[in-house]
Design an enzyme around this catalytic site. Structure first.
Site, PDB file in Angstrom:
ATOM      1  N   SER A 615       0.814  -1.214   0.000  1.00 39.83           N
ATOM      2  CA  SER A 615       0.000   0.000   0.000  1.00 39.83           C
ATOM      3  C   SER A 615       0.854   1.274   0.000  1.00 39.83           C
ATOM      4  O   SER A 615       1.541   1.555  -0.978  1.00 39.83           O
ATOM      5  CB  SER A 615      -0.949  -0.044   1.205  1.00 39.83           C
ATOM      6  OG  SER A 615      -1.940   0.942   1.120  1.00 39.83           O
ATOM      7  N   ASP A 626      10.297   5.710 -10.100  1.00 38.79           N
ATOM      8  CA  ASP A 626       9.894   6.292 -11.383  1.00 38.79           C
ATOM      9  C   ASP A 626      10.523   7.655 -11.633  1.00 38.79           C
ATOM     10  O   ASP A 626      10.767   8.036 -12.779  1.00 38.79           O
ATOM     11  CB  ASP A 626       8.367   6.404 -11.450  1.00 38.79           C
ATOM     12  CG  ASP A 626       7.691   5.061 -11.705  1.00 38.79           C
ATOM     13  OD1 ASP A 626       8.415   4.056 -11.866  1.00 38.79           O
ATOM     14  OD2 ASP A 626       6.448   5.012 -11.727  1.00 38.79           O
ATOM     15  N   LYS A 640      -0.801  -4.218  -3.117  1.00 38.91           N
ATOM     16  CA  LYS A 640      -2.088  -3.737  -2.588  1.00 38.91           C
ATOM     17  C   LYS A 640      -2.245  -2.287  -3.036  1.00 38.91           C
ATOM     18  O   LYS A 640      -1.743  -1.363  -2.421  1.00 38.91           O
ATOM     19  CB  LYS A 640      -2.112  -3.848  -1.061  1.00 38.91           C
ATOM     20  CG  LYS A 640      -3.297  -3.132  -0.380  1.00 38.91           C
ATOM     21  CD  LYS A 640      -4.638  -3.702  -0.822  1.00 38.91           C
ATOM     22  CE  LYS A 640      -5.778  -3.119   0.009  1.00 38.91           C
ATOM     23  NZ  LYS A 640      -6.142  -1.737  -0.351  1.00 38.91           N
TER      24      LYS A 640
END
Length: 757
Positions: A615, A626, A640
């Site tokens: 999460s 990224d 998740k």
């Protein structure tokens, strides 16, 4: 350990390439070496870092050792790689020994006619395999899969649902990309759940037979290990006595109708009434055909009445399967009444009529089981919170509770599995690990009970006691008595406890000024606490931190706002995370961006993750990756990444918890792991696998280091520490016991010392 094909960030890439273009990787040695020999050293360094990029640490070590003979400045760097290579080899040897043990267990079980347990050992071998992709193609594995699948079908025919559930669980572990095993597992698990709720006495006999078989298997695999004594003897007192009438009190048809309408309008992707209705009817067919439920619902034991009801279900299922999608709403109205009607008395539907003419299941059972099947077609996080579940659900969302500090989930086979212990909690201090199974609560069998039932039993007033029986992944079991406490977890931790200051020492490598911060969960104070830890490490420009490692392993997540605040400290601008459904709904897309006006921390970072990073921790690691702000080391994260909303039912006496969107990383990748998907979560730039046993060893060592001791007090001596089966457990140094952390430290050292001079 392997490097992915993705480009390593900034200086790490420079290390691999700079020698080839004439830029020195390290400052030149002062001494007699001439330009020719230094050129040779440059060539060796170039080869060393090419090997590093390919994950060939043994080759890296060899080249750097030769280069160090030419350029003495490289000796310390050569020593780092040599030390890590020795540790990596030790861990690899341990993995291979564990694999060989699992393989030998398979052969031993087959030899002793315990074929259905051999696949259990094979699933352990899969986890330890160097090539999971082709594991199922190995001859002995392929033969065992075929043999076990035949046994699973026989167990179904013989109505041995626990055995069927166990073998299908193992088959889905060995062949995770084969949907057949998961589908069969769902049905077997549903039958066990039905028995646990409605006919626990019928389930008891099945469990006792399975427990006896398990003891025989344990005696074969661990002949010197004494079986764990159950907290109470088998019998009525060993079962959770739950009255299904109390569990389903307040369940109404209008709740089902409203929840189906909400799902049709708001689920994150297209879902039809036809799909929901098929799931509901299938679930009721499982109810009608599960042997043992007739002890509670007598008409299920009357062949003619059961056959009449099953025929209605089969005919309805055929009509649904042959219908067009747009016809689903009309068929569903015919089955249960108008999904958009709040009037419980209107349009009772054919289901109730057919039921009253045959098996006469109570309305609450029809409604709840239809709902369970309908929402089971969606995802594991979408379900109805019935009136009796509401109080427990509200307690879980408060953020503070009294309990033992473990996150649990209902596993696919009905077991209560520990997702993660919470740091500093009673469970954490007792050595309960992620992946452990809670087999008993206060001596009563936990398998098959609902998650809410388990939470109710484990939580309680502060300073009261609860006893859990824990089965580890190695098969050993132990009883653990825990004192319930109000759980408040510190979200930021350092490398070692500081006996002088009472806080944390954040220096992993004081000489190189490499810091270490462990983020255990995301709370309201996480951002502030992280800023304070970074401020301690900065401590002036001259002696401040040069680089640090952020450890997100075992971090189950928490507040989204905390995750974005953490990212905002390191990312200059751009997207942090976004959410959106896969189709147009009333739930709008959202996007959280970094604030370019906020002060940023710019020192090099490495982030550690593993399969228990979930999460919010996936949002942070994914965004940093990224944006090329950090190198990610470890194993692929949990996956998740779904967002749930609550929809009120029947004047807020119940709620539908429904997945309405998913989290997306700046690259556009969805974090969430869909069923049978091959891509999810955050993939590390540098993959470092650890076996379950190695992970336990690293956690044990970490726990010893986390204890705040008096000044001069040493940790417990290794020979004084015993594990659950009475064997001496030797604690390693936390860095020595943790290959993933050692790899991160090596990469950071190389980066900090590899920048052009």
């Amino acid at each position: 350990m392997t490097f992915t094909k993705q480009t390593l960030r900034r200086s790490v890439l420079a290390l691999a390439l700079s020698a080839g273009v004439g830029i020195p990787l390290f400052s030149r040695a002062e001494g007699p070496a001439d330009s020719t020999t230094l050129a040779q050293a440059d060539e060796l360094k170039s080869k060393a870092f090419a090997a590093l990029k390919a994950g060939k640490f043994d080759v890296t070590n060899e080249y750097l050792a030769k280069a160090a003979e030419i350029d003495p400045k490289l000796k310390e760097i050569s020593d780092w790689t040599r030390q890590f290579e020795a540790q990596r080899k030790e861990f690899t040897d341990e993995r291979h020994k564990e694999y060989d043990k699992a393989y030998n267990d398979v052969q031993l079980l087959l030899k002793n006619h315990k074929e259905s347990y051999a696949i259990d050992a094979a699933s352990r071998a899969y986890v330890l395999s160097d090539n999971k992709k082709d594991f199922a193609k190995i001859a002995w594995v392929s033969d065992l899969i075929k043999q076990t699948s035949e046994m699973g079908r026989k167990y179904e025919t013989d109505e041995q649902w626990l055995k069927a559930m166990r073998v299908y669980s193992d088959l889905s572990a060995v062949e995770p990309s084969v949907p057949e095993w998961k589908n069969l597992l769902k049905v077997a698990t549903r039958r066990i759940r039905l028995l646990a709720i409605y006919s626990p006495d019928a389930l008891k006999g099945v469990q006792e037979a399975e427990a006896k078989d398990r003891e025989e298997v344990d005696a074969l695999l661990k002949p010197t290990t004494k079986p764990a004594k159950p907290a109470t003897k088998p019998g009525d007192e060993n079962q959770f006595k739950t009255d299904w009438k109390d569990t389903l009190k307040g369940v109404q048809m209008q709740m089902l109708r409203q929840s189906l309408a909400y799902a049709n309008d708001n689920y994150y992707r297209d879902v039809s009434y036809k799909q929901l209705a098929i799931g509901g009817i299938k679930a009721l067919r499982v109810v009608a055909t599960t042997k043992g439920l007739e002890t509670t619902f007598p008409n299920l034991g009357t062949d003619a009445k059961k056959a009449e009801f099953v025929k209605y279900l089969d005919d309805t299922l055929e009509n649904l399967k042959g219908a067009k999608v747009e016809e689903g709403i009309d068929l569903l109205r015919k089955i249960i009444g108008n999904p958009r009607s709040a009037d419980n008395a209107v349009l009772l539907g054919d289901l109730r009529v057919a039921n009253k003419k045959s098996v006469e299941l109570p309305d609450e059972v029809l409604i709840s089981e239809f709902a369970d099947g309908a929402f089971g077609e969606l995802d594991p996080f979408s379900n109805v919170i019935w009136p009796t579940d509401l109080e427990e659900f509200k307690k879980q969302t408060k953020g503070e509770f009294s309990g033992v500090g473990i996150q649990i989930q209902s596993d696919e086979d009905g077991s209560l599995k520990v997702v993660s212990p919470l740091e500093d909690s009673p469970a954490f201090k007792a050595g309960i690990k992620a992946g452990d199974i809670v087999t008993h609560i206060n001596g009563k069998v936990a398998k098959g009970i609902t998650l809410n039932q388990a939470v109710k039993q484990i939580t309680g007033p502060p300073h009261t006691e609860v006893s859990l029986t824990i089965r580890s992944s190695d098969g050993t079991s132990r009883d653990v008595k825990l004192d319930r406490q109000t759980i408040k977890v510190a979200s930021i931790k350092g490398w070692m406890r500081d006996a002088d200051a009472g806080g944390w020492n954040y220096w992993l490598d004081p000489q190189q000024k490499i810091g270490y911060i462990r983020l255990t969960n995301f709370t309201e104070t996480t951002s502030t606490d992280l800023t304070a830890a970074l401020k301690v490490m900065k401590a002036g420009d001259k002696d401040g931190v040069r680089g640090f490692i952020l450890d997100l392993r075992y971090d189950p997540g928490g507040l989204l706002s905390a995750a974005t605040e953490v990212c905002d400290k390191f990312i200059k601008d751009g997207i942090i995370v976004s959410t959106h459904p896969d189709r147009p709904t009333a739930n709008q897309a959202s996007q959280m961006d970094a604030d370019p006006n906020h002060e940023k921390v710019e020192v090099p970072m490495i982030v550690l993750v593993n399969q228990y990073s979930a999460s919010a921790s996936e949002i942070v690691s994914g965004a940093l990756k990224d944006h090329h702000r950090a190198l990610i080391v470890g194993e692929r994260t949990f996956g998740k990444g779904s967002v749930q909303m609550l929809f009120p039912l029947a004047e807020r006496s119940a709620f539908l918890k429904l997945t309405t969107s998913h989290y997306y990383l700046p690259s556009g990748r969805c974090l969430h792991r869909e069923e049978n998907s091959t891509e999810w979560g955050v993939d590390p730039d540098v993959t470092v696998d650890m076996t379950p046993e190695q992970m336990r060893g690293a956690i044990d060592s970490r726990q010893e280091s986390d204890i705040l001791r008096e000044k001069g007090q040493l940790p417990v001596k290794p020979e004084a520490v015993e594990n659950a089966v009475g064997k001496v457990k030797k604690h390693k140094d936390p860095l020595q016991a943790d290959e993933q952390l050692s790899a991160a430290l090596l990469l950071m050292r190389l980066e900090l010392n590899g920048a052009p001079s």
